[in-house]
Design a protein around this motif. Structure first.
Motif, PDB file in Angstrom:
ATOM      1  N   ALA A 180       0.838  -1.207   0.000  1.00 15.21           N
ATOM      2  CA  ALA A 180       0.000   0.000   0.000  1.00 15.21           C
ATOM      3  C   ALA A 180       0.865   1.246   0.000  1.00 15.21           C
ATOM      4  O   ALA A 180       0.554   2.234  -0.653  1.00 15.21           O
ATOM      5  N   LEU A 181       1.966   1.161   0.717  1.00 19.58           N
ATOM      6  CA  LEU A 181       2.868   2.309   0.831  1.00 19.58           C
ATOM      7  C   LEU A 181       3.724   2.456  -0.424  1.00 19.58           C
ATOM      8  O   LEU A 181       3.891   3.545  -0.963  1.00 19.58           O
ATOM      9  N   ILE A 182       4.234   1.313  -0.882  1.00 23.75           N
ATOM     10  CA  ILE A 182       5.159   1.321  -2.011  1.00 23.75           C
ATOM     11  C   ILE A 182       4.503   1.812  -3.289  1.00 23.75           C
ATOM     12  O   ILE A 182       5.123   2.482  -4.099  1.00 23.75           O
ATOM     13  N   THR A 183       3.205   1.493  -3.450  1.00 21.85           N
ATOM     14  CA  THR A 183       2.545   1.905  -4.676  1.00 21.85           C
ATOM     15  C   THR A 183       2.101   3.362  -4.617  1.00 21.85           C
ATOM     16  O   THR A 183       1.592   3.887  -5.588  1.00 21.85           O
ATOM     17  N   LYS A 184       2.247   3.993  -3.465  1.00 21.35           N
ATOM     18  CA  LYS A 184       1.748   5.364  -3.352  1.00 21.35           C
ATOM     19  C   LYS A 184       2.831   6.409  -3.210  1.00 21.35           C
ATOM     20  O   LYS A 184       2.597   7.563  -3.527  1.00 21.35           O
ATOM     21  N   ILE A 185       3.953   6.039  -2.640  1.00 20.81           N
ATOM     22  CA  ILE A 185       4.904   7.074  -2.286  1.00 20.81           C
ATOM     23  C   ILE A 185       6.321   6.555  -2.440  1.00 20.81           C
ATOM     24  O   ILE A 185       6.575   5.370  -2.241  1.00 20.81           O
ATOM     25  N   TYR A 186       7.222   7.460  -2.794  1.00 15.87           N
ATOM     26  CA  TYR A 186       8.597   7.031  -2.929  1.00 15.87           C
ATOM     27  C   TYR A 186       9.372   7.305  -1.648  1.00 15.87           C
ATOM     28  O   TYR A 186       9.284   8.362  -1.050  1.00 15.87           O
ATOM     29  N   PHE A 187      10.116   6.321  -1.231  1.00 18.37           N
ATOM     30  CA  PHE A 187      11.101   6.482  -0.169  1.00 18.37           C
ATOM     31  C   PHE A 187      12.118   5.399  -0.483  1.00 18.37           C
ATOM     32  O   PHE A 187      11.819   4.483  -1.257  1.00 18.37           O
ATOM     33  N   VAL A 208       7.133   6.626  -7.763  1.00 18.69           N
ATOM     34  CA  VAL A 208       6.866   5.257  -7.366  1.00 18.69           C
ATOM     35  C   VAL A 208       7.107   4.313  -8.532  1.00 18.69           C
ATOM     36  O   VAL A 208       7.576   3.203  -8.379  1.00 18.69           O
ATOM     37  N   ALA A 242      -2.346   5.319   4.096  1.00 15.57           N
ATOM     38  CA  ALA A 242      -1.510   4.261   3.521  1.00 15.57           C
ATOM     39  C   ALA A 242      -0.233   4.077   4.319  1.00 15.57           C
ATOM     40  O   ALA A 242       0.292   2.986   4.419  1.00 15.57           O
ATOM     41  N   ALA A 260       5.181  10.889  -8.165  1.00 23.11           N
ATOM     42  CA  ALA A 260       5.674  10.567  -6.829  1.00 23.11           C
ATOM     43  C   ALA A 260       6.958   9.745  -6.887  1.00 23.11           C
ATOM     44  O   ALA A 260       7.575   9.506  -5.860  1.00 23.11           O
ATOM     45  N   ILE A 306      -1.067  10.957   0.268  1.00 28.04           N
ATOM     46  CA  ILE A 306      -1.389   9.673  -0.303  1.00 28.04           C
ATOM     47  C   ILE A 306      -2.715   9.182   0.224  1.00 28.04           C
ATOM     48  O   ILE A 306      -3.308   9.808   1.087  1.00 28.04           O
ATOM     49  N   ALA A 321       6.440  -1.457  -7.763  1.00 28.56           N
ATOM     50  CA  ALA A 321       5.168  -0.748  -7.645  1.00 28.56           C
ATOM     51  C   ALA A 321       4.178  -1.183  -8.731  1.00 28.56           C
ATOM     52  O   ALA A 321       2.972  -1.069  -8.551  1.00 28.56           O
TER      53      ALA A 321
END
Lengths: 264, 426
Positions: free
Chosen positions: A99-106, B87, B109, B85, B105, A261
């Protein structure tokens, strides 16, 4: 690509807080609603130790290098559990955060590193029990114990290398997540943990020590239980394999990273 | 402003879709036979197909702009968001993002349900790239903005969805982003919080930040953005002022509806079409502010049905702005048989310029829904040129409110020593 690893390593302090937070989340969330809390990190290995001691020492009379079996077992079981728990955690590290990986980059590697740190924390907690065992059996450390430091480093490098393979591969093929617990079990029996390496027939011993974990575990025992210098040729081989695993694992991780992603 | 905040140049994104056809026993058997032939095709049931989520999309967003990206489901909005973003990567083309990006987001999430609000603020902040000391400094302000002071040490799994969004939004805006990406989360949360978010975004905008709002609600975009980019099937088809793009959106959405049957075949009656008519009786997607609205509802009664009632609503985004039904008007439709049309005329409804959706529901006598038709964007209201003089705001201002009414304001002298605010409304 290989130079990439070094530059990434130099950026590590930047991700430090993120890794710490991911680790805290993993540890806190795991024990938060459990009545016994962090005690579970102790209960599991203690029960396993008791069980294995009864079966292998009391029933099967497996020799234990002349030291009490619990001490003999723990010198191997502890680092093994660190290895196994790191691999298990890494396998799910990216998939569980889809859920996190598909929404935001880190930086994605922070999730894998957090798995390693979480495994280390469990390892440190149970390490206290090992110290208690040493005190109980009045087993004094000697100079050869210093070998534990390089052995531990080799083990960590090797573990991290495998983790970097497993995390993205499981995101792409969930078969990995199915296979890993089984593979870890098979691997555990192929490593001198419940029995001494001296029980392995001489004929197959050269093949037996192609397993870097067998070398690493046996080296811990030489240094801590037998007060010997570990087999340095074997240890150098394991170190070379560990570095190979880390560099190639990092390469694979970076190549698959941007595709995660799209498939997770 | 020389370098744009966001630049898309010929961006394409391809996904590979693996179709795995349902495997029935029959297929298994034929496959088993096929497999015995070593030269036969392997895995004949699996096919891989290219899907282009974005096709040659180019645009530039300047620093300080607030841009809405709109399009129906599957138009490439989410892919755009993911590329921005960082991603995922585009298959071809060039993407440049200049400035620190803050992404708002999907609802929570980044939250872990077992952890408290406090722990999640620090976790989420660090995922967004904030330093611990920085988060600690802004912590009180984040919590106050999110209005969750009382619950900050409660695990977020006990939070309402509104609290989730408020906390997520509060963290994202406190990260001081130069570019804020927002993924249609504002639909959640109560109106006063939406107002607060709107004000916060205005504040960010006036200090030169860039805002990109991704939404399928034209209403949201019109109230927040000065520019709209419309995507459809991966292609950019409109780029301009929200009102102009809204018009285009409605035109393209025309005829696209969601018809659903309740109670299966035995409901006996279904809605086959709903149309807005112009003065000449032709189908249209535009109506002038203040002019009568005429809708034709086509139905098909497969068997005679008695005592049904028709409900009719107009929606803007998620909000119902008008509601009417045949029963409360005391209208008895008697027995309906075969195909027919029910006309609904609303002579004096002054809706503000915007795009509107229509829903029609047929209920049985005991108010069970029998058939439901939903047109998320059926028509738009446009204003005559002289609307400005009527006191309805300037052209480039987002439309606020739902209904148009004309107000006379006068300054009066207070009649007594007791101060009192007096107003008069026509």
């Amino acid at each position: 690509m290989q130079a990439g690893l070094l530059t990434e390593l130099s950026k590590l302090p930047e991700y430090r807080e993120l890794i710490v937070n991911f680790t805290l989340r993993e540890i806190k969330a795991k024990y938060k609603q459990a009545f016994l809390g962090v005690t579970w990190a102790l209960i599991q290995p203690l029960v396993l130790m008791g069980m294995l001691t009864v079966v292998f020492s009391y029933f099967a009379k497996v020799p234990s290098d002349g030291v009490p079996y619990p001490l003999f077992l723990f010198a191997a079981l502890l680092p093994w559990q660190y290895f196994a728990s790191a691999l298990n955690r890494a396998t799910g590290s990216l998939v569980n955060q889809a859920a996190l990986i598909t929404k935001i980059y880190f930086p994605r590697e922070s999730l894998v590193l957090a798995s390693l740190v979480a495994a280390l924390v469990d390892f440190a907690i149970i390490g206290i029990v090992y110290v208690a065992l040493l005190v109980y059996y009045q087993f004094a450390p000697t100079l050869t114990w210093l070998w534990v430091i390089p052995i531990f480093l080799i083990q960590t490098v090797f573990t991290l290398g495998l983790m970097l393979y497993l995390a993205p591969l499981n995101a792409m093929y969930r078969d990995v997540g199915q296979a890993i617990p089984l593979a870890i079990q098979v691997w555990m029996y192929a490593t001198p943990i419940m029995y001494p390496a001296s029980l392995v027939p001489a004929a197959i011993r050269p093949f037996y020590f192609l397993n870097p974990m067998a070398v690493i575990i046996e080296s811990y025992r030489s240094a801590m239980l037998r007060n010997e210098t570990p087999n340095l040729a074997f240890l150098a081989g394991a170190a070379a394999l560990a570095l190979l695993a880390l560099f190639s694992g990092y390469h694979v991780f970076k190549r698959l990273e941007t595709r995660i992603a799209d498939v997770a | 402003m020389s370098s744009p905040a966001i630049e898309f140049e010929g961006v394409c994104k391809r996904y590979l879709i693996r179709h795995q056809k349902a495997r029935y026993l029959k297929d298994r058997l034929t496959n088993a036979i096929r497999r015995t032939n070593p030269f036969g095709p392997r895995q004949a049931n699996d096919t891989v197909e290219d899907f282009w989520a974005l096709k040659d999309v180019s645009y530039r967003i300047q620093p300080g702009e607030s841009v809405g990206i709109i399009g129906p489901n599957g138009s490439g909005k989410s892919t755009t968001l993911k590329i921005l973003a960082g991603v995922t990567k585009q298959t071809s083309g060039r993407v440049a993002v200049n400035g620190k990006l803050g992404a708002l987001i999907e609802v929570g999430a980044g939250f872990h349900p077992e952890l408290s609000g406090r722990e999640n603020v620090f976790l989420n902040g660090s995922i967004l790239g904030m330093k611990k000391a920085d988060i600690a400094k802004k912590f009180d302000s984040i919590v106050a903005f999110a209005e969750v002071e009382q619950f900050i040490d409660t695990p977020v799994k006990h939070y309402s969805s509104g609290m989730y969004v408020r906390l997520g939004f509060a963290i994202a805006v406190h990260n001081d982003p130069e570019i804020l990406l927002i993924d249609e989360v504002l639909a959640v949360g109560d109106l006063s919080f939406q107002r607060k978010c709107f004000d916060k975004m205005k504040e960010l905008k006036s200090s030169g930040r860039t805002i990109v709002l991704i939404s399928h609600s034209m209403g949201q975009i019109e109230s927040l953005c000065e520019r709209a980019i419309m995507l459809r099937r991966g292609q950019l088809i409109a780029d301009g002022r929200p009102r102009e793009v809204a018009q285009k959106y409605v035109e393209l959405a025309d005829g696209r509806s969601e018809l659903s049957e309740h109670g299966g075949a035995d409901s006996g009656i279904s809605i086959t079409a709903v149309r807005l008519l112009d003065e000449a009786g032709n189908q249209t997607t535009r109506a002038e502010l203040g002019k009568p609205l005429t809708f034709d509802i086509e139905f098909d009664a497969r068997r005679p049905v008695s005592d049904v009632l028709f409900g009719f609503h107009l929606d803007r985004g998620q909000v119902r702005v008008y509601d009417s039904d045949t029963r409360s008007l005391g209208m008895n439709l008697g027995t309906l048989t075969g195909r027919g049309i029910l006309r609904c005329e609303i002579p004096n409804l002054s809706l503000m310029p915007n795009s509107y959706g229509v829903q029609v529901v047929i209920y049985s006598a005991d108010e069970r829904p029998l058939s439901h038709a939903k047109y998320p964007h059926m028509f738009s209201i446009f204003a005559p040129r002289d609307l400005r003089r009527l006191g309805c705001g300037l052209d480039d201002e987002p439309v606020r409110g739902f209904v148009f009414g004309h107000a006379n304001w006068r300054k009066l002298v207070a009649p007594s020593s007791k101060p009192e605010f007096t107003r008069e409304i026509n």
